[in-house]
Design a protein around this motif. Structure first.
Motif, PDB file in Angstrom:
ATOM      1  N   ASN A  32       7.463 -15.991   2.185  1.00  0.00           N
ATOM      2  CA  ASN A  32       7.264 -14.282   3.138  1.00  0.00           C
ATOM      3  C   ASN A  32       7.864 -15.077   4.255  1.00  0.00           C
ATOM      4  O   ASN A  32       7.373 -15.097   5.545  1.00  0.00           O
ATOM      5  CB  ASN A  32       5.535 -15.182   2.808  1.00  0.00           C
ATOM      6  N   SER A  33       9.008 -14.318   4.523  1.00  0.00           N
ATOM      7  CA  SER A  33      10.254 -14.135   5.364  1.00  0.00           C
ATOM      8  C   SER A  33      11.138 -13.427   5.291  1.00  0.00           C
ATOM      9  O   SER A  33      11.623 -12.915   4.891  1.00  0.00           O
ATOM     10  CB  SER A  33      11.133 -15.208   5.657  1.00  0.00           C
ATOM     11  N   THR A  34      10.343 -11.686   6.068  1.00  0.00           N
ATOM     12  CA  THR A  34      11.789 -10.939   5.892  1.00  0.00           C
ATOM     13  C   THR A  34      12.826 -11.099   6.524  1.00  0.00           C
ATOM     14  O   THR A  34      14.071 -10.818   6.191  1.00  0.00           O
ATOM     15  CB  THR A  34      11.130  -9.850   6.649  1.00  0.00           C
ATOM     16  N   SER A  35      12.682 -11.935   8.183  1.00  0.00           N
ATOM     17  CA  SER A  35      14.206 -12.423   7.969  1.00  0.00           C
ATOM     18  C   SER A  35      15.585 -13.524   6.946  1.00  0.00           C
ATOM     19  O   SER A  35      16.224 -13.456   6.431  1.00  0.00           O
ATOM     20  CB  SER A  35      14.384 -13.485   9.304  1.00  0.00           C
ATOM     21  N   ASN A  36      14.478 -14.270   6.205  1.00  0.00           N
ATOM     22  CA  ASN A  36      14.801 -14.887   5.159  1.00  0.00           C
ATOM     23  C   ASN A  36      15.423 -14.468   4.296  1.00  0.00           C
ATOM     24  O   ASN A  36      16.854 -14.251   3.387  1.00  0.00           O
ATOM     25  CB  ASN A  36      13.926 -16.301   4.180  1.00  0.00           C
ATOM     26  N   SER A  37      15.113 -13.047   3.991  1.00  0.00           N
ATOM     27  CA  SER A  37      15.567 -12.077   2.691  1.00  0.00           C
ATOM     28  C   SER A  37      16.085 -11.224   3.340  1.00  0.00           C
ATOM     29  O   SER A  37      18.180 -11.374   2.669  1.00  0.00           O
ATOM     30  CB  SER A  37      14.363 -11.033   2.596  1.00  0.00           C
ATOM     31  N   SER A  66      -4.267 -11.697   2.000  1.00  0.00           N
ATOM     32  CA  SER A  66      -3.267 -12.109   1.629  1.00  0.00           C
ATOM     33  C   SER A  66      -1.909 -11.260   0.673  1.00  0.00           C
ATOM     34  O   SER A  66      -1.065 -11.082   1.587  1.00  0.00           O
ATOM     35  CB  SER A  66      -2.782 -12.718   0.699  1.00  0.00           C
ATOM     36  N   ILE A  67      -3.037  -9.569   0.240  1.00  0.00           N
ATOM     37  CA  ILE A  67      -2.510  -9.135  -0.648  1.00  0.00           C
ATOM     38  C   ILE A  67      -1.890  -7.648   0.544  1.00  0.00           C
ATOM     39  O   ILE A  67      -1.084  -7.131   0.820  1.00  0.00           O
ATOM     40  CB  ILE A  67      -3.025  -8.348  -1.785  1.00  0.00           C
ATOM     41  N   SER A  68      -2.733  -7.534   1.816  1.00  0.00           N
ATOM     42  CA  SER A  68      -3.020  -7.110   2.640  1.00  0.00           C
ATOM     43  C   SER A  68      -1.715  -7.398   3.658  1.00  0.00           C
ATOM     44  O   SER A  68      -0.795  -6.494   3.838  1.00  0.00           O
ATOM     45  CB  SER A  68      -4.117  -6.531   3.201  1.00  0.00           C
ATOM     46  N   TRP A  69      -1.542  -8.715   3.914  1.00  0.00           N
ATOM     47  CA  TRP A  69      -0.916  -9.644   4.821  1.00  0.00           C
ATOM     48  C   TRP A  69       0.953  -9.001   3.632  1.00  0.00           C
ATOM     49  O   TRP A  69       1.709  -9.020   5.208  1.00  0.00           O
ATOM     50  CB  TRP A  69      -1.039 -11.105   5.015  1.00  0.00           C
ATOM     51  N   SER A  70       0.864  -8.968   2.754  1.00  0.00           N
ATOM     52  CA  SER A  70       1.872  -9.138   2.140  1.00  0.00           C
ATOM     53  C   SER A  70       2.586  -7.605   2.065  1.00  0.00           C
ATOM     54  O   SER A  70       3.592  -7.660   2.539  1.00  0.00           O
ATOM     55  CB  SER A  70       2.288  -9.597   0.528  1.00  0.00           C
ATOM     56  N   VAL A  71       1.527  -6.692   2.562  1.00  0.00           N
ATOM     57  CA  VAL A  71       2.066  -5.230   2.505  1.00  0.00           C
ATOM     58  C   VAL A  71       2.357  -5.058   3.247  1.00  0.00           C
ATOM     59  O   VAL A  71       3.670  -4.204   4.075  1.00  0.00           O
ATOM     60  CB  VAL A  71       0.768  -3.960   1.819  1.00  0.00           C
ATOM     61  N   LEU A  73       3.905  -7.126   5.812  1.00  0.00           N
ATOM     62  CA  LEU A  73       5.075  -8.012   5.670  1.00  0.00           C
ATOM     63  C   LEU A  73       6.426  -7.091   5.417  1.00  0.00           C
ATOM     64  O   LEU A  73       7.051  -7.198   5.710  1.00  0.00           O
ATOM     65  CB  LEU A  73       5.017  -9.612   5.244  1.00  0.00           C
ATOM     66  N   TRP A  74       6.037  -6.755   4.080  1.00  0.00           N
ATOM     67  CA  TRP A  74       7.614  -6.523   3.440  1.00  0.00           C
ATOM     68  C   TRP A  74       7.610  -4.864   3.483  1.00  0.00           C
ATOM     69  O   TRP A  74       8.556  -4.433   4.050  1.00  0.00           O
ATOM     70  CB  TRP A  74       6.436  -6.862   1.794  1.00  0.00           C
ATOM     71  N   SER A  75       6.696  -4.247   4.197  1.00  0.00           N
ATOM     72  CA  SER A  75       6.707  -2.796   4.069  1.00  0.00           C
ATOM     73  C   SER A  75       8.199  -2.388   5.375  1.00  0.00           C
ATOM     74  O   SER A  75       8.521  -1.315   4.904  1.00  0.00           O
ATOM     75  CB  SER A  75       5.604  -2.134   5.031  1.00  0.00           C
ATOM     76  N   PRO A  76       8.629  -3.522   6.406  1.00  0.00           N
ATOM     77  CA  PRO A  76       9.783  -2.466   7.337  1.00  0.00           C
ATOM     78  C   PRO A  76      10.966  -3.102   6.706  1.00  0.00           C
ATOM     79  O   PRO A  76      12.301  -2.395   6.630  1.00  0.00           O
ATOM     80  CB  PRO A  76       9.460  -3.955   8.683  1.00  0.00           C
ATOM     81  N   LEU A  77      10.935  -3.272   5.796  1.00  0.00           N
ATOM     82  CA  LEU A  77      12.085  -3.621   4.755  1.00  0.00           C
ATOM     83  C   LEU A  77      12.471  -2.862   3.536  1.00  0.00           C
ATOM     84  O   LEU A  77      13.774  -2.489   3.364  1.00  0.00           O
ATOM     85  CB  LEU A  77      12.481  -5.682   4.185  1.00  0.00           C
ATOM     86  N   ASN A  78      11.597  -1.711   3.852  1.00  0.00           N
ATOM     87  CA  ASN A  78      11.706  -0.518   2.558  1.00  0.00           C
ATOM     88  C   ASN A  78      12.551  -0.986   1.436  1.00  0.00           C
ATOM     89  O   ASN A  78      13.407   0.015   1.324  1.00  0.00           O
ATOM     90  CB  ASN A  78      12.404   0.664   3.435  1.00  0.00           C
ATOM     91  N   LYS A  79      11.795  -1.604   0.966  1.00  0.00           N
ATOM     92  CA  LYS A  79      12.611  -1.588  -0.522  1.00  0.00           C
ATOM     93  C   LYS A  79      11.348  -1.746  -1.745  1.00  0.00           C
ATOM     94  O   LYS A  79      10.129  -2.209  -1.132  1.00  0.00           O
ATOM     95  CB  LYS A  79      12.783  -3.212  -0.782  1.00  0.00           C
ATOM     96  N   PRO A  80      11.514  -1.679  -2.943  1.00  0.00           N
ATOM     97  CA  PRO A  80      10.294  -1.755  -3.382  1.00  0.00           C
ATOM     98  C   PRO A  80      10.015  -2.902  -4.140  1.00  0.00           C
ATOM     99  O   PRO A  80      10.944  -4.116  -3.424  1.00  0.00           O
ATOM    100  CB  PRO A  80      11.213  -0.991  -5.123  1.00  0.00           C
ATOM    101  N   MET A 112      -5.755  -1.066  -2.658  1.00  0.00           N
ATOM    102  CA  MET A 112      -4.212  -1.167  -1.118  1.00  0.00           C
ATOM    103  C   MET A 112      -3.355  -0.829  -1.819  1.00  0.00           C
ATOM    104  O   MET A 112      -2.208  -0.587  -1.107  1.00  0.00           O
ATOM    105  CB  MET A 112      -4.736  -2.439  -1.358  1.00  0.00           C
ATOM    106  N   LEU A 113      -2.818  -1.376  -2.598  1.00  0.00           N
ATOM    107  CA  LEU A 113      -0.885  -1.482  -3.510  1.00  0.00           C
ATOM    108  C   LEU A 113      -0.767   0.191  -3.531  1.00  0.00           C
ATOM    109  O   LEU A 113       0.378   0.817  -3.812  1.00  0.00           O
ATOM    110  CB  LEU A 113      -1.006  -1.925  -4.963  1.00  0.00           C
ATOM    111  N   ALA A 114      -2.053   0.737  -3.932  1.00  0.00           N
ATOM    112  CA  ALA A 114      -1.493   1.706  -4.886  1.00  0.00           C
ATOM    113  C   ALA A 114      -0.591   2.780  -3.749  1.00  0.00           C
ATOM    114  O   ALA A 114      -0.876   3.868  -3.624  1.00  0.00           O
ATOM    115  CB  ALA A 114      -3.199   2.886  -5.199  1.00  0.00           C
TER     116      ALA A 114
END
Length: 311
Positions: A32-37, A66-71, A73-80, A112-114
C-alpha cells in the motif's frame, strides 16, 4: 495470424475496450504505497497499466473502511485499479455468505467503487481468491456449493449498483485438495478466469526450466487454467505471480511468452517481500530482476502487447 487477429477484434466489439492501452495489462503488487509503485515504474523504465489493490478483512469495519482508504490512496496515480475484495471479513463464514447475510456490506462496497474513475468503462473485482487452498476462510473444499452461492451473492449485490463491474474467479496453482471446476459459479457470474502462481524454491525445482514445466503441466497448473478458460470462452488473468530465486531468468522469460501466447487480460508481478519474498526492484535478485526488465521493460513491452478481449 489473420484468424487470431480477427477473432480478437470481434471479441473487442462484443465485450468492450481493454483495461489498458495494450494487452495483457501489466501491474505490480507493491504493498500500500504510491511511492513504491512509482519507484517500480522508474526501475522498470515504463509505466504500469494498472494498480492491483488488496483491501482488508480484520473485521467488518476494516472490510469497509479499507476500501474507502484504498480509493483515496491510489486515486492520485490516475490509473485503472483491479480490486481484490475479500469475500467476507474474519469471523464470517462461507455458509453465512451463501445465505445472503453480507449483502448490505457488498452493496455498500460496490457503491464506493462505482463512483471511482468514471472514465473507466469497467471495474475489475476479484473475490474469493485461492478458494481451492486451505488457508483462506472461504476455502471451498467440501463446501463447493456454499462457495458458489456466496460468490453469486457477491456478484448480484455489486451488479445491483452498477453494470461496470467485471468479476474474476481465481484459483491457486497446483492445489489438488479439490477440483476447482466443482466450485465454478457459472459463465453468467464470471467474466475472467484467473490463477495465482509463485515460483518458490522451497518446494519447486531449483532448475528454472523444470520449475516452469511443473507449473504448466502439473494437475491444475497453467495449462489447465487456459484450457478451462477457453472452454468457457473467457479471458484468463494472472493477478499474482512471483519468484524468489535469482536463477529465475529463464522462468521469467517463459512466463512472458506464456502471457503473450494466450488470451491473458492482465498479469501482476509480486514486487514485495510481504507474505512472499519476491521483490525484484530492490537488488535482492539482480539476475532475475534483469530478466524481468528484459521481458517486460520499456524496450520489449510493445512487442509483448497484443489485442485481447475485455469484459
Amino acid at each position: 495470424m489473420f484468424l487470431r487477429t480477427s477473432i480478437a477484434a470481434l471479441l473487442l466489439v462484443w465485450f468492450g475496450t481493454p483495461c489498458s492501452a495494450g494487452s495483457p495489462a501489466l501491474g505490480a503488487y507493491v504493498g500500500n504505497s504510491t511511492s513504491n509503485s512509482q519507484q517500480f515504474e522508474s526501475w522498470l523504465g515504463r509505466p504500469v497499466d494498472q494498480i492491483p489493490a488488496h483491501t482488508g478483512r480484520t473485521d467488518w469495519n476494516d472490510w469497509i473502511n479499507s476500501i474507502s482508504w484504498s480509493v483515496q490512496l491510489w486515486s492520485p496515480l490516475n490509473k485503472p485499479i483491479c480490486w481484490t475484495i475479500p469475500l467476507f471479513a474474519d469471523g464470517g463464514s462461507l455458509s453465512e455468505a451463501a445465505a445472503g447475510a453480507y449483502q448490505a456490506s457488498y452493496v455498500r462496497a460496490a457503491q464506493m467503487l462505482a463512483v471511482t474513475r468514471p472514465s473507466d468503462a469497467v471495474i475489475y473485482v476479484r473475490t474469493g481468491e485461492e478458494f481451492n487452498g486451505n488457508w483462506m476462510p472461504w476455502s471451498a473444499a467440501g463446501h463447493e456449493q456454499d462457495f458458489v452461492k456466496a460468490y453469486r451473492n457477491f456478484v448480484a449485490a455489486f451488479r445491483s449498483v452498477s453494470d461496470r463491474f467485471r468479476f474474476e474467479w481465481n484459483v491457486n496453482v497446483r492445489e489438488t485438495r479439490m477440483n476447482p471446476a466443482d466450485a465454478y459459479p457459472g459463465d453468467d457470474d464470471v467474466d475472467v478466469i484467473g490463477m495465482d502462481f509463485y515460483y518458490n524454491i522451497q518446494w519447486n525445482p531449483t532448475d528454472p526450466i523444470k520449475a516452469w514445466d511443473e507449473m504448466v503441466n502439473s494437475q491444475y497448473g497453467l495449462q489447465w487454467l487456459e484450457d478451462f478458460a477457453s472452454a468457457h470462452k473467457k479471458p484468463s488473468a494472472y493477478p499474482e505471480w512471483g519468484v524468489n530465486s535469482d536463477r529465475a531468468g529463464p522462468y521469467i522469460a517463459k512466463a512472458a511468452q506464456w502471457f503473450s501466447d494466450h488470451n491473458v487480460l492482465y498479469q501482476n508481478v509480486w514486487n514485495s517481500n510481504d507474505a512472499f519474498p519476491g521483490k525484484l526492484s530492490d537488488g535482492q535478485y539482480p539476475n532475475a530482476a534483469a530478466a524481468y526488465i528484459a521481458a517486460f521493460g520499456a524496450t520489449t513491452s510493445g512487442a509483448n502487447m497484443r489485442a485481447s478481449p475485455n469484459r
